[in-house]
Write an enzyme that holds these catalytic residues in place. Structure first.
Site: not given
Ligand code: UDP
Length: 367
Positions: A173, A349, A347, A169, A246, A299, A277
């Site tokens: 780069r 988006d 899952y 995911r 989860r 989180e 996070r």
């Protein structure tokens, strides 16, 4: 019948479907067991700061159709997600790019970075799990400092027991580009997502605080067809066993300052700190009036037993096989259709959710 559709779940999927159905002249009753509408995109205003109550939601899409759909309903503000990772006192740019490689190794050119990764990943001969995949993509140092701890907290199991595709995911780069997402459009609705949900539900009758499983017979009988967006295993009384999820626990607090961490999202990638996070919400959209406060959410990944709230489907072989058993029952239903992250055990988006709802509505029109 009183309504054409009963929609169970007022999240993005159910609400988008309600908009499309209502636009075609259908009547919809939308219920949600939570005390508010909007599912996990729900926002709250705290001292003028828009707080994403169930984790940060940044809308990103490559779909012109989705972009036009959302922006025809609400004003949106461009937003570019550039999270940072924190590991033992040092900050790194995410996702993995030339800035990260410079910070990690002091390399200067893409060739030097590639060479470093090649050296650190030559031991990987075969990709058996997430650990192998991560090391082959970015080398051992980045795996150890920025991936291992975060991922094992997030999923509650070792990286060697996780599927490789989870890590893909994230972009890797060899340019100095800190954008987390590659998509053409990236934005957040002005004032948060509640205005979008309100627009999607305009014309429907929406009732928060009503659990289908407390009122099933009654509401089912009031409607011609049912769109169910909740947990598919619960719908069928867990007869093939519970699907694994989860979960997350949120620790939200307010500080008397304007800028605590300098960026909206800091990933805590060391395994020794239990949260994954830390989100500082005002960086998503600065408050309209100046305010010397900031709202932070940490989180904490958790098991569903701790919270009762399903967030991330655990799409391993075992759970996917259980899901297929439920799906076989769902496919035979005459009156009920299923859609969204919980009902499809996938899952998605946000843009995928809207596209899926559009697709489902098209198939309803062609019935
Ligand atoms: N990940 C990581 N370190 C980070 C951020 C993400 O190792 O700092 C890994 C982790 O395994 C996570 C995956 O990348 O499950 C996908 O990250 P993404 O941001 O897409 O997670 P989500 O949107 O599901 O929260």
């Amino acid at each position: 019948m009183k309504y054409d559709y009963l929609i169970v779940g007022a999240g993005l999927f159910g609400s988008t479907f309600a908009r499309l159905a209502t636009d075609s002249g259908r009547t919809c009753l939308v219920i949600d067991k939570r005390q508010h509408l909007g599912g996990n995109v729900y926002c709250e205003n705290v001292d003028g700061i828009i707080v994403h109550k169930y984790g940060p939601h940044i809308f990103h899409t490559d779909s012109e159709e989705v972009f036009k759909f959302v922006t025809s309903l609400v004003k949106v503000n461009p937003y570019v997600n550039t999270p940072m990772a924190h590991y033992k006192g040092k900050m790194y740019n995410m996702p993995f790019n030339m800035n990260t490689f410079c910070q990690m190794w002091g390399v200067v050119t893409p060739q030097e970075a590639m060479q470093k990764i090649a050296e650190q990943s030559k031991c990987i001969k075969e990709i058996r799990n997430l650990e192998d995949k991560a090391i082959s993509l970015v080398g051992k140092d980045i795996y150890r400092k920025l991936i291992k701890g975060y991922t094992e907290k997030q999923w509650g199991r070792p990286c060697t027991k996780l599927p490789a595709n989870i890590i893909t995911r994230l972009p890797v780069r060899f340019t100095f580009n800190n954008r987390y997402f590659n998509d053409r459009y990236e934005f957040i609705p002005d004032g948060g997502y509640n205005s979008l949900i309100n627009k999607l539900l305009e014309g429907s009758e929406a009732i928060p605080g009503l659990d289908l499983f407390d009122a099933k017979g009654k509401v089912f009988d009031m409607c011609d067809r049912v769109l169910f967006t909740g947990r598919i295993d619960q719908f069928y009384d867990y007869r093939f066993g519970e699907l694994e999820y989860r979960s997350l626990r949120f620790n939200q607090f307010t500080l008397d300052e304007e800028n605590y961490q300098g960026v909206a999202v800091v990933n805590e990638t060391w395994g020794g700190i239990p949260y994954t996070r830390r989100v500082e919400h005002r960086h998503f959209q600065q408050p309209k009036e100046p305010v010397k406060k900031t709202v932070i959410t940490e989180e904490y990944p958790a098991s569903i037993k701790e919270t009762g709230e399903p967030y991330y489907p655990v799409n391993d072989e075992k759970n996917n096989a259980i899901y297929q058993q439920y799906k076989a029952l769902a496919d035979k239903e005459e009156k009920v259709i299923f859609g969204g992250r919980l009902a499809e055990y996938k899952y998605y988006d946000m843009d995928d959710i809207i596209l899926r709802a559009m697709e489902l509505w098209k198939s309803e029109l062609n019935r």
